[in-house]
Every structure is written in structure tokens, then in C-alpha cells.
Design a protein around this motif. Structure first.
Motif, mmCIF file in Angstrom:
data_model
loop_
_atom_site.group_PDB
_atom_site.id
_atom_site.type_symbol
_atom_site.label_atom_id
_atom_site.label_comp_id
_atom_site.label_asym_id
_atom_site.label_seq_id
_atom_site.Cartn_x
_atom_site.Cartn_y
_atom_site.Cartn_z
ATOM 1 N N GLY A 1 6.546 5.977 1.840
ATOM 2 C CA GLY A 1 7.538 5.502 0.424
ATOM 3 C C GLY A 1 7.981 6.129 -0.019
ATOM 4 N N LEU A 2 8.155 7.428 -0.133
ATOM 5 C CA LEU A 2 8.774 8.197 -0.351
ATOM 6 C C LEU A 2 10.056 8.310 0.624
ATOM 7 C CD1 LEU A 2 8.328 12.094 -0.328
ATOM 8 C CD2 LEU A 2 10.127 11.443 0.846
ATOM 9 N N LYS A 3 10.547 8.178 1.720
ATOM 10 C CA LYS A 3 11.762 7.613 1.379
ATOM 11 C C LYS A 3 12.593 6.822 1.516
ATOM 12 C CE LYS A 3 11.113 10.782 6.385
ATOM 13 N NZ LYS A 3 11.073 10.863 7.699
ATOM 14 N N ASN A 4 11.472 5.562 1.729
ATOM 15 C CA ASN A 4 11.988 4.457 0.634
ATOM 16 C C ASN A 4 12.919 4.295 -0.133
ATOM 17 O OD1 ASN A 4 12.170 1.491 0.823
ATOM 18 N ND2 ASN A 4 10.326 1.209 -0.438
ATOM 19 N N TYR A 5 12.125 5.445 -1.306
ATOM 20 C CA TYR A 5 12.546 5.716 -2.744
ATOM 21 C C TYR A 5 14.166 6.160 -2.492
ATOM 22 C CZ TYR A 5 9.120 2.895 -5.505
ATOM 23 O OH TYR A 5 8.614 1.349 -6.120
ATOM 24 N N GLY B 1 10.751 -0.250 3.261
ATOM 25 C CA GLY B 1 9.904 0.161 3.235
ATOM 26 C C GLY B 1 9.323 0.333 4.847
ATOM 27 N N LYS B 2 8.697 -1.279 4.992
ATOM 28 C CA LYS B 2 8.368 -1.236 6.661
ATOM 29 C C LYS B 2 9.154 -0.106 7.738
ATOM 30 C CE LYS B 2 6.680 -4.283 9.382
ATOM 31 N NZ LYS B 2 6.837 -6.384 9.882
ATOM 32 N N LEU B 3 10.139 -0.576 7.667
ATOM 33 C CA LEU B 3 10.830 0.307 8.924
ATOM 34 C C LEU B 3 10.158 2.171 8.949
ATOM 35 C CD1 LEU B 3 14.411 -1.275 9.398
ATOM 36 C CD2 LEU B 3 11.839 -0.848 11.049
ATOM 37 N N MET B 4 10.205 2.334 7.586
ATOM 38 C CA MET B 4 9.818 3.892 7.226
ATOM 39 C C MET B 4 8.498 3.770 7.825
ATOM 40 S SD MET B 4 12.725 5.561 6.821
ATOM 41 C CE MET B 4 14.811 5.258 6.692
ATOM 42 N N SER B 5 7.710 3.694 7.481
ATOM 43 C CA SER B 5 6.580 3.306 7.790
ATOM 44 C C SER B 5 6.602 3.147 9.204
ATOM 45 C CB SER B 5 5.295 2.502 6.611
ATOM 46 O OG SER B 5 5.817 2.177 6.033
ATOM 47 N N GLN B 6 7.053 2.293 10.407
ATOM 48 C CA GLN B 6 7.056 2.533 11.173
ATOM 49 C C GLN B 6 7.505 3.394 12.264
ATOM 50 O OE1 GLN B 6 9.626 -1.133 12.404
ATOM 51 N NE2 GLN B 6 7.901 -2.171 12.807
ATOM 52 N N GLN B 7 8.636 4.519 11.557
ATOM 53 C CA GLN B 7 8.579 5.755 12.057
ATOM 54 C C GLN B 7 8.346 6.312 11.493
ATOM 55 O OE1 GLN B 7 10.829 8.406 10.190
ATOM 56 N NE2 GLN B 7 11.355 9.453 11.678
ATOM 57 N N ILE B 8 7.390 6.672 10.618
ATOM 58 C CA ILE B 8 6.333 7.924 10.171
ATOM 59 C C ILE B 8 4.947 7.338 11.538
ATOM 60 C CG2 ILE B 8 4.494 9.056 8.852
ATOM 61 C CD1 ILE B 8 7.393 9.197 8.090
ATOM 62 N N ILE C 1 -1.072 17.650 -6.869
ATOM 63 C CA ILE C 1 -0.939 16.895 -8.588
ATOM 64 C C ILE C 1 0.716 17.235 -8.852
ATOM 65 C CG2 ILE C 1 -1.753 17.060 -10.447
ATOM 66 C CD1 ILE C 1 -4.184 17.906 -9.830
ATOM 67 N N ALA C 2 1.600 18.436 -9.035
ATOM 68 C CA ALA C 2 2.714 18.178 -8.856
ATOM 69 C C ALA C 2 3.482 17.877 -8.277
ATOM 70 C CB ALA C 2 2.691 19.938 -9.293
ATOM 71 N N TYR C 3 3.379 17.362 -6.842
ATOM 72 C CA TYR C 3 4.100 15.945 -6.599
ATOM 73 C C TYR C 3 4.083 15.099 -6.968
ATOM 74 C CZ TYR C 3 4.815 13.851 -2.250
ATOM 75 O OH TYR C 3 5.131 13.605 -0.779
ATOM 76 N N ALA C 4 3.283 14.755 -6.918
ATOM 77 C CA ALA C 4 2.674 13.170 -7.930
ATOM 78 C C ALA C 4 3.224 12.963 -8.970
ATOM 79 C CB ALA C 4 0.753 12.854 -7.505
ATOM 80 N N ILE C 5 3.238 13.898 -9.877
ATOM 81 C CA ILE C 5 4.141 13.541 -11.421
ATOM 82 C C ILE C 5 5.559 13.508 -10.700
ATOM 83 C CG2 ILE C 5 4.529 14.575 -13.408
ATOM 84 C CD1 ILE C 5 1.180 16.281 -13.104
ATOM 85 N N PHE C 6 6.286 14.719 -9.922
ATOM 86 C CA PHE C 6 7.560 14.262 -9.731
ATOM 87 C C PHE C 6 7.370 13.057 -9.470
ATOM 88 C CE2 PHE C 6 7.644 19.212 -9.692
ATOM 89 C CZ PHE C 6 7.718 19.260 -10.670
ATOM 90 N N MET C 7 6.917 12.608 -7.932
ATOM 91 C CA MET C 7 7.381 11.427 -7.665
ATOM 92 C C MET C 7 7.252 10.696 -8.535
ATOM 93 S SD MET C 7 8.588 11.656 -4.581
ATOM 94 C CE MET C 7 8.097 10.373 -3.995
ATOM 95 N N LEU D 1 0.714 -1.352 0.305
ATOM 96 C CA LEU D 1 0.096 0.040 -0.366
ATOM 97 C C LEU D 1 0.645 0.426 -0.251
ATOM 98 C CD1 LEU D 1 -2.649 -0.946 2.275
ATOM 99 C CD2 LEU D 1 -3.099 -1.277 0.220
ATOM 100 N N ALA D 2 1.892 1.109 0.396
ATOM 101 C CA ALA D 2 3.085 2.430 0.715
ATOM 102 C C ALA D 2 4.189 2.843 -0.098
ATOM 103 C CB ALA D 2 3.459 1.847 2.230
ATOM 104 N N ASN D 3 4.578 1.404 -0.505
ATOM 105 C CA ASN D 3 5.652 1.317 -1.262
ATOM 106 C C ASN D 3 5.987 0.927 -2.842
ATOM 107 O OD1 ASN D 3 7.091 1.233 0.832
ATOM 108 N ND2 ASN D 3 7.260 -1.074 1.065
#
Length: 429
Positions: free
Chosen positions: A136-140, A366-373, A191-197, A89-91
């Protein structure tokens, strides 16, 4: 296996190596695409938050206004928890993009809502999108192995603060109380954020696939080297990070966010000679100017733990100053500066420690980053409510500095724990 097959594998391996060799330039480019997207989204957040809270407070009550921020942070908690339980769902690039758009659309709908409870519900939806997309952002970002982890996170914090300043500047241009215009701008930024990501994540995913293909080819043709590589790549630890270590992050952000409420309530009553917005501007500007230079000074894990302790020390100094001289405008300004330095030292270093644990363990990044958030959002959610509750409590018992006293004692205790206890928890993992 025929010689032709070996030649084909060598050619593929060589081609993959060429792609990897050219990647450092692309890594920097894609990281900056992410930073620009984050800055735009932060600008949208800075644009709508003060206005919607103010308008809701005038039309309904302060409690309903606070419920919007509470709903936003509760959504982030739920989203980050779901991301840690269900990484898909996040990665995935499309999941991250969809979650960003969910946040933007939910915020845009708030311009057309008339009831306070509906605003809180859509704030919850926006927070859900944020809680799912940010890990997911941090994971990438962490997939860009060529780039230093400390620099990645310090630049991410820098981009967020730059976006906040941009949002404040845009807020001064937007006509007063034009919620539809405000939230249209917010939607455009997301929308711009989503396109760049999406562009950056797909490029990173392709690079990662090429790197894995190159490694597979090397394992076929160079058995000894591949065996050594597997040994080097084998995780040295399978232990999970202790809950108490992650809770320490929640405690920091619980303390750090309270003055955002506390200053807003304190300044009109005790230091009306300075504008209410002063601490917020100062916090953003200090982080912009000092985040990257300070973060570069921490390289070893030991230095990052020292930065955690300095972060708590800055919080303690900020609260203690408000405790002894909170009736003076200059003290409030100095306290805001100390508070922002606490975030400069603490935030990126904690992210780096999480990333380094992921590198040496079998846990999914990605799981660790979700836990941190998740834990950070829990701290922010509790701190937002506690800031108002402690201020009201101080007024009720006729001890105007009670809230600052409690915050000072709490941050002092965490500063002591961060010297030995918190590092010990991390090393056990």
C-alpha cells in the motif's frame, strides 16, 4: 444545458486545475513524509532484530532463533498474498495505518513473551502487518504522478538504509538486554510511521479525487479533448506479468539475503580478525551513498533491464570472491560491498518495471505491488533458511566453499537469463 451550468463546470474545472498546479510542492512534501516514516520503522527493525535473535539463540537454540526470522518473512508472504487477492486490505489509508500498527504492537508484545514458539507466532503477526502495509505504501507513492518513478523507489531504498543505520546507532545506546526498552522504542517508531503515512495517504487521496473531478468536468465541456484523453488513458495491454518474471525477483532476493546468514556464520570461523557486524554496516552505507546517483542513470526501460543484469553480475562477483579468497578478511569486506551494489542496481529498477507495466495495462497497481512484495518475501524467507542449510552442508561434506560455489553458479545462470529471457517475458505482457 444552460450557460450558467457551463459556467459552473468551467469554474470547478479551473479550481481543480489550480489545485493540480500547486500539487508538485505537496507531492514532494508527502513523499518525504512517507520516506521519514519508513526510515523510522527501519530503525526500529534494525534495533530489535539482532537483539531478539541473539537472546533467543542463547536461551533456546539457533533453530528457534531462526524461526523468528522465518515467521516474520512467512507473515510477509501471507500478508502480501492477501493484499493481492483483496486490495481493500492493503490499499485504503486506514487499512495501511492499521496494518502498520499491527506490526508495531505485535513486536512490542514480544518483550513480554517467555517461550520461543510464542516469539515466532508474534513475529508471524508482525510480518502479516508488514506484508499488508508495504504494498500500500508503494501504491500511494506511485499516485504522485508528477514525480519520477525511478527517483521514488531509489529514495525509498535510501530511506530504508538510513533507518537501518539509525537503528544500529540507537542499539549502541540502549542498555544491554533491556528488551522492554528496546521494544518500547520500536513501538514508538511504528506509531510515528503510522501517523506520517496516514497524513500523506489522505492528502494523496484528496488530490487524486480532485484530479478525477477535474477530468470529469473537462469531459462534459470538451468532448473532443476528453475523447482524446480517454484514448491516451486506455491501457495498451491487458496481459498479466508472467509468473516466471516475478519469480526472478524471488530468486534475486533469495541469493541476496543468504550472505546475511552466511557472513554471520563464516566470519567467526574463518575470518575472526574482522567484527561480525562489518558486512552489515558496509552494505547499509554503500546503498546510502550510491542508491540515488546510480538510479538516476536509468531512464528508459532498456536501461532498467540492464541494471537487473548488473545486479546479478554483482552478486556473482561477490560469491565468486568468497569462493576463491573467503579466508581473508579483506575479501569478505569486498564481497559485502559487491553484494550491496547488486541491491543498488537491481531493487529500484525492478520496482520501476512493475510500475510501468501497471501504467500500460489494466492491472491494479496496488495488486501488482502486493504480488511483487509476495515474491520478494518468498525469496527472502527461503534464502534465510537456505543460508544456514548450505553452510551446514558445506561443513558436513568438508567443502568449506561449497555454499559460495552453489551461489556463484546460480547467480551466473540468472545473469545470463536476465540478458534476454527475462526481458522477453516482460515484453510479452
Amino acid at each position: 444545458m444552460t450557460a450558467l451550468t457551463f459556467q459552473k463546470i468551467d469554474t470547478q474545472s479551473s479550481r481543480s486545475h489550480m489545485q493540480i498546479q500547486s500539487r508538485p510542492f505537496n507531492s514532494v512534501f508527502n513523499s518525504y513524509l512517507i520516506y521519514v516514516g519508513v526510515a523510522l520503522a527501519s530503525a526500529g527493525v534494525a534495533l530489535y532484530t539482532p537483539l531478539i535473535v541473539s537472546e533467543t539463540g542463547k536461551s533456546f537454540s539457533g533453530t528457534w532463533a531462526a524461526s523468528i526470522l522465518f515467521g516474520l518473512n512467512l507473515g510477509r508472504v501471507i500478508g502480501s498474498h492477501l493484499g493481492s487477492r483483496y486490495p481493500g486490505l492493503a490499499n485504503h489509508p486506514f487499512s495501511v495505518t492499521a496494518n502498520i500498527l499491527l506490526e508495531g504492537i505485535a513486536l512490542y508484545c514480544m518483550a513480554y513473551l517467555q517461550q520461543a514458539w510464542a516469539l515466532a507466532v508474534f513475529a508471524l503477526l508482525a510480518g502479516l502487518g508488514s506484508g499488508l502495509s508495504f504494498p500500500g505504501l508503494k501504491n500511494y507513492l506511485l499516485k504522485l504522478k508528477e514525480l519520477d518513478q525511478a527517483s521514488l523507489f531509489s529514495r525509498l531504498a535510501f530511506a530504508i538504509r538510513m533507518g537501518l543505520v539509525l537503528g544500529y546507532l540507537i542499539a549502541g545506546w540502549v542498555p544491554n538486554h533491556s528488551l522492554k526498552i528496546v521494544f518500547l522504542i520500536v513501538l514508538i517508531t511504528f506509531i510515528a510511521y503510522a501517523i506520517f503515512m496516514l497524513y500523506a495517504m489522505r492528502a494523496i487521496a484528496r488530490y487524486e479525487a480532485n484530479a478525477n473531478a477535474a477530468l470529469a468536468a473537462q469531459r462534459l465541456t470538451e468532448n473532443t479533448a476528453a475523447s482524446d484523453a480517454r484514448k491516451l488513458a486506455t491501457p495498451t495491454s491487458s496481459a498479466r506479468l508472467p509468473i516466471l518474471f516475478l519469480l526472478s525477483n524471488a530468486v534475486f532476493w533469495c541469493f541476496a539475503v543468504q550472505p546475511m546468514i552466511g557472513f554471520s556464520l563464516h566470519i567467526p570461523k574463518y575470518t575472526p580478525e574482522i567484527p561480525v557486524s562489518t558486512p552489515f554496516w558496509l552494505a547499509a552505507l554503500v546503498i546510502i551513498f550510491f542508491q540515488i546517483p546510480v538510479s538516476k542513470r536509468a531512464v528508459r526501460t532498456l536501461e532498467h533491464f540492464r541494471f537487473l543484469q548488473i545486479g546479478y553480475a554483482c552478486l556473482f562477483a561477490s560469491f565468486a570472491l568468497m569462493l576463491v579468497a573467503g579466508n581473508h578478511g579483506i575479501s569478505v569486506i569486498a564481497s559485502a560491498i559487491l553484494l550491496s551494489f547488486g541491491q543498488v542496481f537491481y531493487g529500484p529498477s525492478f520496482d520501476v518495471l512493475i510500475a510501468r507495466h501497471a501504467n500500460r495495462s489494466s492491472e491494479d497497481t496496488g495488486k501488482l505491488m502486493s504480488q511483487q512484495i509476495f515474491y520478494q518475501s518468498v525469496g527472502t524467507m527461503i534464502g534465510s533458511l537456505a543460508g544456514g542449510v548450505l553452510f551446514d552442508l558445506a561443513q558436513t561434506v568438508h567443502m568449506p566453499s561449497l555454499n559460495w560455489l552453489l551461489l556463484s553458479l546460480g547467480s551466473l545462470w540468472m545473469m545470463v537469463l536476465s540478458k534476454n529471457k527475462i526481458p522477453a517475458l516482460y515484453r510479452k505482457a
